[in-house]
Design a protein around this motif. Structure first.
Motif, PDB file in Angstrom:
ATOM      1  N   UNK A  34       0.834  -1.201   0.000  1.00  0.00           N
ATOM      2  CA  UNK A  34       0.000   0.000   0.000  1.00  0.00           C
ATOM      3  C   UNK A  34       0.867   1.249   0.000  1.00  0.00           C
ATOM      4  N   UNK A  35       0.249   2.328  -0.399  1.00  0.00           N
ATOM      5  CA  UNK A  35       0.842   3.650  -0.292  1.00  0.00           C
ATOM      6  C   UNK A  35       0.002   4.469   0.687  1.00  0.00           C
ATOM      7  N   UNK A  36       0.690   5.139   1.582  1.00  0.00           N
ATOM      8  CA  UNK A  36       0.089   6.092   2.499  1.00  0.00           C
ATOM      9  C   UNK A  36       0.744   7.445   2.264  1.00  0.00           C
ATOM     10  N   UNK A  37       0.140   8.479   2.815  1.00  0.00           N
ATOM     11  CA  UNK A  37       0.781   9.789   2.764  1.00  0.00           C
ATOM     12  C   UNK A  37       0.485  10.550   4.053  1.00  0.00           C
ATOM     13  N   UNK A  38       1.381  11.471   4.350  1.00  0.00           N
ATOM     14  CA  UNK A  38       1.211  12.283   5.541  1.00  0.00           C
ATOM     15  C   UNK A  38       1.613  13.716   5.239  1.00  0.00           C
ATOM     16  N   UNK A  39       0.633  14.606   5.311  1.00  0.00           N
ATOM     17  CA  UNK A  39       0.876  16.020   5.109  1.00  0.00           C
ATOM     18  C   UNK A  39       1.268  16.656   6.450  1.00  0.00           C
ATOM     19  N   UNK A  92       4.435  13.628   2.431  1.00  0.00           N
ATOM     20  CA  UNK A  92       5.435  12.566   2.371  1.00  0.00           C
ATOM     21  C   UNK A  92       4.676  11.270   2.104  1.00  0.00           C
ATOM     22  N   UNK A  93       5.087  10.572   1.070  1.00  0.00           N
ATOM     23  CA  UNK A  93       4.433   9.332   0.671  1.00  0.00           C
ATOM     24  C   UNK A  93       5.261   8.141   1.164  1.00  0.00           C
ATOM     25  N   UNK A  94       4.554   7.191   1.758  1.00  0.00           N
ATOM     26  CA  UNK A  94       5.194   6.005   2.319  1.00  0.00           C
ATOM     27  C   UNK A  94       4.632   4.748   1.663  1.00  0.00           C
TER      28      UNK A  94
END
Length: 124
Positions: A34-39, A92-94
């Motif tokens: 999966x891809x997550x993101x955090x602003x 930032x994409x994880x």
């Protein structure tokens, strides 16, 4: 499994960007990816997920129709292709992996393996 994400950068509104995440190990196909993101100032959020064989995908509503998740099990790599980027996609994409997740969507706590994150900046 160890994950290494790359491909972030700066792009203008409406532009496109591709991310990739390389995994170590010989059992990559056993993992939901999966891809997550955090602003800044926000919680980490799910963006897209894909089953081990690649036949099932899931997207957050914000990503549907604009982002595509895919994987190449021969290369131990998962991808996120992003189009029609918006300022609110800046984060930032994880990449994340889990061997035991049911389905292709989960909360951050359900994923046991994480990459280091790569910054995507969308500017107008």
């Amino acid at each position: 499994v160890q994950l290494q994400a790359c491909g972030g950068g700066s792009v203008q509104v409406g532009g496109s960007l591709g991310l990739s995440c390389a995994a170590s190990g010989r059992t990559f196909r056993n993992y939901v990816m999966a891809w997550f993101r955090q602003a800044p100032g926000k919680e980490r959020e799910f963006v897209a997920g894909i089953s081990g064989g690649g036949g099932s995908t899931d997207y957050d509503d914000s990503a549907k129709g604009r982002f595509t998740i895919s994987r190449d099990n021969a290369k131990n790599t998962v991808y996120l292709q992003m189009h029609s980027l918006r300022p609110e996609d800046t984060a930032v994409y994880y990449c994340a992996a889990d061997r035991f997740l049911r389905g292709t969507r989960g909360s951050p706590s359900e994923f046991g393996h994480w990459g280091q994150g790569t910054l995507v900046t969308v500017s107008s």
